[in-house]
Each structure stands twice: as structure tokens, then as C-alpha cells.
Design a protein around this motif. Structure first.
Motif, PDB file in Angstrom:
ATOM      1  N   SER A   1      43.440 104.025  13.021  1.00  0.00           N
ATOM      2  CA  SER A   1      42.233 104.073  13.444  1.00  0.00           C
ATOM      3  C   SER A   1      41.590 102.795  13.765  1.00  0.00           C
ATOM      4  N   ASP A   2      40.569 102.598  14.294  1.00  0.00           N
ATOM      5  CA  ASP A   2      39.747 101.494  14.465  1.00  0.00           C
ATOM      6  C   ASP A   2      38.484 101.045  13.810  1.00  0.00           C
ATOM      7  N   GLY A   3      38.361 102.237  12.928  1.00  0.00           N
ATOM      8  CA  GLY A   3      37.328 102.262  11.992  1.00  0.00           C
ATOM      9  C   GLY A   3      36.196 103.371  12.439  1.00  0.00           C
ATOM     10  N   GLY A   4      36.420 103.814  13.556  1.00  0.00           N
ATOM     11  CA  GLY A   4      35.732 104.909  13.738  1.00  0.00           C
ATOM     12  C   GLY A   4      36.113 106.272  13.243  1.00  0.00           C
ATOM     13  N   ASP A   5      35.941 107.633  13.871  1.00  0.00           N
ATOM     14  CA  ASP A   5      36.365 108.687  13.319  1.00  0.00           C
ATOM     15  C   ASP A   5      37.800 108.806  12.944  1.00  0.00           C
ATOM     16  N   GLY A   6      37.998 109.049  11.803  1.00  0.00           N
ATOM     17  CA  GLY A   6      39.372 109.290  11.144  1.00  0.00           C
ATOM     18  C   GLY A   6      39.965 108.059  10.287  1.00  0.00           C
ATOM     19  N   PHE A   7      38.916 107.203   9.937  1.00  0.00           N
ATOM     20  CA  PHE A   7      39.092 106.010   9.204  1.00  0.00           C
ATOM     21  C   PHE A   7      39.438 106.607   7.973  1.00  0.00           C
ATOM     22  N   MET A   8      38.765 107.257   7.206  1.00  0.00           N
ATOM     23  CA  MET A   8      39.220 107.869   5.991  1.00  0.00           C
ATOM     24  C   MET A   8      40.537 108.620   5.793  1.00  0.00           C
ATOM     25  N   GLN A   9      40.744 109.439   6.757  1.00  0.00           N
ATOM     26  CA  GLN A   9      42.081 110.188   6.945  1.00  0.00           C
ATOM     27  C   GLN A   9      43.155 108.985   7.013  1.00  0.00           C
ATOM     28  N   ALA A  10      43.044 108.189   7.899  1.00  0.00           N
ATOM     29  CA  ALA A  10      44.245 106.926   7.730  1.00  0.00           C
ATOM     30  C   ALA A  10      44.231 106.086   6.520  1.00  0.00           C
ATOM     31  N   VAL A  11      43.097 105.894   5.974  1.00  0.00           N
ATOM     32  CA  VAL A  11      43.465 105.061   4.713  1.00  0.00           C
ATOM     33  C   VAL A  11      43.894 106.003   3.332  1.00  0.00           C
ATOM     34  N   ALA A  12      43.456 107.293   3.553  1.00  0.00           N
ATOM     35  CA  ALA A  12      44.083 108.176   2.595  1.00  0.00           C
ATOM     36  C   ALA A  12      45.489 108.533   2.839  1.00  0.00           C
ATOM     37  N   HIS A  13      46.106 108.448   4.052  1.00  0.00           N
ATOM     38  CA  HIS A  13      47.497 108.521   4.452  1.00  0.00           C
ATOM     39  C   HIS A  13      48.477 107.393   3.760  1.00  0.00           C
ATOM     40  N   TYR A  14      47.789 106.135   3.514  1.00  0.00           N
ATOM     41  CA  TYR A  14      48.433 105.246   3.016  1.00  0.00           C
ATOM     42  C   TYR A  14      48.180 104.622   1.775  1.00  0.00           C
ATOM     43  N   ARG A  15      47.123 104.997   1.101  1.00  0.00           N
ATOM     44  CA  ARG A  15      46.663 104.327  -0.169  1.00  0.00           C
ATOM     45  C   ARG A  15      46.151 105.891  -0.968  1.00  0.00           C
ATOM     46  N   PRO A  16      46.557 105.783  -2.469  1.00  0.00           N
ATOM     47  CA  PRO A  16      45.968 106.977  -3.267  1.00  0.00           C
ATOM     48  C   PRO A  16      44.714 106.859  -3.646  1.00  0.00           C
ATOM     49  N   CYS A  17      44.070 107.799  -3.269  1.00  0.00           N
ATOM     50  CA  CYS A  17      42.433 107.808  -3.212  1.00  0.00           C
ATOM     51  C   CYS A  17      42.094 109.265  -3.908  1.00  0.00           C
ATOM     52  N   ILE A  18      40.790 108.946  -4.269  1.00  0.00           N
ATOM     53  CA  ILE A  18      40.140 110.407  -4.901  1.00  0.00           C
ATOM     54  C   ILE A  18      39.058 110.396  -3.905  1.00  0.00           C
ATOM     55  N   SER A  19      38.407 111.640  -3.667  1.00  0.00           N
ATOM     56  CA  SER A  19      37.418 111.852  -3.078  1.00  0.00           C
ATOM     57  C   SER A  19      36.105 111.970  -3.888  1.00  0.00           C
ATOM     58  N   VAL A  20      34.931 111.187  -3.620  1.00  0.00           N
ATOM     59  CA  VAL A  20      33.929 111.260  -4.339  1.00  0.00           C
ATOM     60  C   VAL A  20      32.698 111.917  -3.602  1.00  0.00           C
ATOM     61  N   GLN A  21      32.261 112.960  -4.119  1.00  0.00           N
ATOM     62  CA  GLN A  21      31.048 113.841  -3.434  1.00  0.00           C
ATOM     63  C   GLN A  21      29.712 113.006  -3.637  1.00  0.00           C
TER      64      GLN A  21
END
Length: 377
Positions: free
Chosen positions: A42-62
Motif C-alpha cells: 500500500s502507498d498509505g491510501g486505501d488498504g493501508f491497515m490491511q497491508a499492516v495487518a498482513h505483516y504485523r500482529p495487531c488487534i482492532s480498536v473500535q
């Protein structure tokens, strides 16, 4: 043949994963013996969080937030406990896709909702906040985010203005006495790859506001408003960030993040490629072609989008870069000067845009088969 695939999405049509699958199917149909490796980027736009979650263990904060026109929405950001970092995608609360076509008007939209997400992260004690820019419905110079964090923008009568695009021209002073405590102890990073300045012919309004619903008159008003914001900031803080490459990203949000939060600019494609471990991969393996692409390749592609970062990687590693797109709206020679090996479009010119978007996967597979049959001769 070894292929490294780092495509962008075909917006509104194919995800980057779907682009890769359709491309690989085309190479198979061409009878080419090959292996492939896919990197989600991702270049930082749409899909940025998906790309991050693909490579880093993350939790979703609502977070209960607001969309660009102030309507309450359920939003979220990602949190990585190991590094105490939040990853926020601007489009998640301030994105154009959150609005109906007749609601899109950058004079009336705000990044306040993204500011509420940032506020939540700061109040939770998170010390590193990465904001992926892109896909915004806004042209507010980041004043919406700043307002959510306690800044006030005042008119000539010291009356508090609404943090929307049309207010930019009316700002006469800034009140920072109510800024959120703890803000200065947080490191902020503006993740994007566009190189536009804040205002002017190549600035946020003139280059991007039309696609957000702005008319020519509105674009001129927004551009003057961004220039006014910069003048007020210069008078108040003695900061000159408007001409920095990238300050015009996401309707000037990058400028706002740097000015009000001290954010550092970080290349989106380099950020995600670093997360993906591509440098380690390339130190161990040699690829014959690097494959990238997006829905439309045009002059904006050369303004720092994901593809340009992929091409830079290819040039650095001496790997020929082949780009695929739905529509090619720039001369191939310009692209080759930039380092592209080749580029081909997949659209069926006998049919309309709707047909091409609906059948993009099949068209991509077919055109890829045709291209690689010629390539292997």
C-alpha cells in the motif's frame, strides 16, 4: 522464470490479491514455466491497515467516530502491543467511499473523524501513531484532525470556525490552549507517497479536489484557503511546511499532521515493503521480472504513487518492471524514462467502463496470456 508481484488494487474492481491471481492465471495459460512471490503493499491510501495487518500482529480498536460530513459511524484502527503503535487509515473515517456521490463536496467535508481516532489512541497511552493517507473526501488542510485534538480555528471576530474546507479562507488566528494533554509525548508519522505541495498549481486542491466533487470555482477557493492557513501558521508558529514535497497529500492532511502534531513524512511503499521483508527476500533470491499495476496509469502515477515506489525498487535491484493497468493514459515512453520495462492495459475498448470493471479479472488473465506468449518467443 521467477516473478515478484507487488500490484496495487484496481479501485472499485479488483483487490491487489485478485490482480495477482488473475495475472498468475494468465502466465500459466501462456505455458510459461515460472514461480512467483506476492507482496501485499500500500502507498498509505486505501488498504493501508490491511497491508499492516498482513505483516504485523495487531488487534482492532473500535471507535465511535464521524464520517466526512459529521454523521456518527463505527470506525476502527489497528494496535500493535509489541511496539505500542497505532495504525490509522485516513479513509476509514474521512474517506470518499463513505459518502454518496451527491454528498461529496470538499468545501463541506472534514477530517474531524480521523482526529477522534487519533484522540482515542493518545488517550490510551499509545506512543507511536502511523496515519496512512489517501482516499480522502476532504481538502481541509488537516484542521479537522487538529480540532478533534483541541486546536481551535478562529475568524476575525475570534469566533470558532467549523473545521471544513470552506472555513480555510476565514481563519485569522489559532487557539491551542485546549490541546489534548500528552500529545507532545507521541510520535506521529504521515504515511504517503505523493509529492505535491500544499497549494499552487500542483497543490492539493488543483490536483485532487475535482475527484472529490469540487468545481473549478471551488478549487480556486480551496487553494486560496490552504494558502491562508499557511500564512496564519507562519505568523503563529513560524513554521513553513507548505512547500515540502508531500504536504498536499490527502487534501493537505500531511501538512496539518506535520504542523500541529510534528509528524514525520514516511514513504508509504517503503514503509510497507520494509514490513514485508522484501529486502531480505531480494538478498536471497533473484527475480526475472517485478510485476506491478493499478486501475489507471496516468501522470498522477508519477507523483509518488505505489507504482513509482515499486519501479524505484526494480531500478535499484536491476529487475525489469512490467506494469499492468485497466487504462493507460500516459505515453509509454514517459514511463520507460522513469524506469518501467513495459506496460500494458487490459481494457476492452469495444465496451464501456462498467463492463471493463466487472470483467477485469478475465480481461487481465487474457491480456497477460497474450503478453507472455509474445514475451517467451
Amino acid at each position: 522464470m521467477k516473478l515478484l508481484l507487488i500490484p496495487d488494487k484496481f479501485k472499485g474492481s479488483l483487490t491487489s490479491e485478485a490482480v495477482s491471481k488473475a495475472f498468475i492465471a494468465g502466465v500459466k495459460n501462456a505455458g510459461v514455466e515460472f514461480t512467483s512471490h506476492y507482496i501485499k503493499a500500500s502507498d498509505g491510501g486505501d488498504g493501508f491497515m490491511q497491508a499492516v495487518a498482513h505483516y504485523r500482529p495487531c488487534i482492532s480498536v473500535q471507535v465511535i467516530s464521524e464520517n466526512p460530513i459529521g454523521k456518527p459511524i463505527q470506525s476502527y484502527y489497528l494496535y500493535n502491543q509489541e511496539t505500542n503503535s497505532a495504525y490509522i487509515e485516513l479513509a476509514n473515517a474521512s474517506g470518499m467511499e463513505l459518502l454518496k456521490p451527491d454528498e461529496r463536496n470538499p468545501l463541506l467535508t472534514s477530517t474531524f473523524g480521523t482526529g477522534l481516532q487519533i484522540r482515542d489512541a493518545v488517550q490510551k497511552g499509545i506512543k507511536n501513531v502511523y496515519i496512512g493517507l489517501g482516499g480522502s473526501a476532504t481538502n481541509d488542510g488537516g484542521i479537522g484532525i487538529a480540532q478533534a485534538l483541541g486546536y481551535s480555528f478562529l475568524d476575525e471576530n475570534s469566533k470558532k470556525l467549523k473545521a471544513i474546507g470552506s472555513s480555510l479562507n476565514q481563519i485569522k488566528s489559532i487557539d491551542d490552549t485546549g490541546v489534548l494533554k500528552g500529545l507532545k509525548q507521541v510520535k506521529f508519522f504521515a504515511i504517503n507517497d505523493v509529492t505535491n505541495p500544499l497549494f499552487g498549481e500542483n497543490g492539493a486542491a488543483h490536483v485532487y479536489a475535482a475527484q472529490k466533487g469540487a468545481s473549478k470555482l471551488m478549487i480556486d477557493e480551496l487553494d486560496l484557503g490552504l494558502k491562508n492557513l499557511d500564512n496564519v501558521v507562519l505568523d503563529k508558529y513560524h513554521l513553513q511546511n507548505a512547500k515540502l514535497p508531500g504536504s498536499g497529500a490527502a487534501g493537505g492532511v500531511a501538512y496539518g499532521l506535520k504542523t500541529f502534531l510534528g509528524a514525520k513524512y514516511f514513504s508509504g511503499i517503503n514503509f510497507v515493503l520494509e514490513l514485508s521483508g522484501v529486502n531480505e527476500l531480494l538478498s536471497k533470491e533473484r527475480f526475472d521480472y517485478l510485476i506491478t499495476g493499478e486501475g489507471k496509469i496516468d501522470e498522477q502515477t508519477l507523483n509518488g504513487k505505489l507504482i513509482q515506489g515499486v519501479v524505484a525498487l526494480g531500478v535499484r535491484e536491476n529487475i525489469p518492471v512490467i506494469a499492468v493497468c485497466g487504462k493507460l493514459a500516459i505515453e509509454k515512453e514517459k514511463l520507460k524514462i522513469q524506469g518501467f520495462f513495459d506496460v500494458f492495459e487490459i481494457q476492452d475498448s469495444a465496451n464501456d467502463l462498467g463492463y471493463n470493471m466487472k470483467h477485469a479479472a478475465g480481461l487481465l488473465t487474457a491480456k497477460t496470456t497474450e503478453y507472455f506468449k509474445l514475451l517467451k518467443k
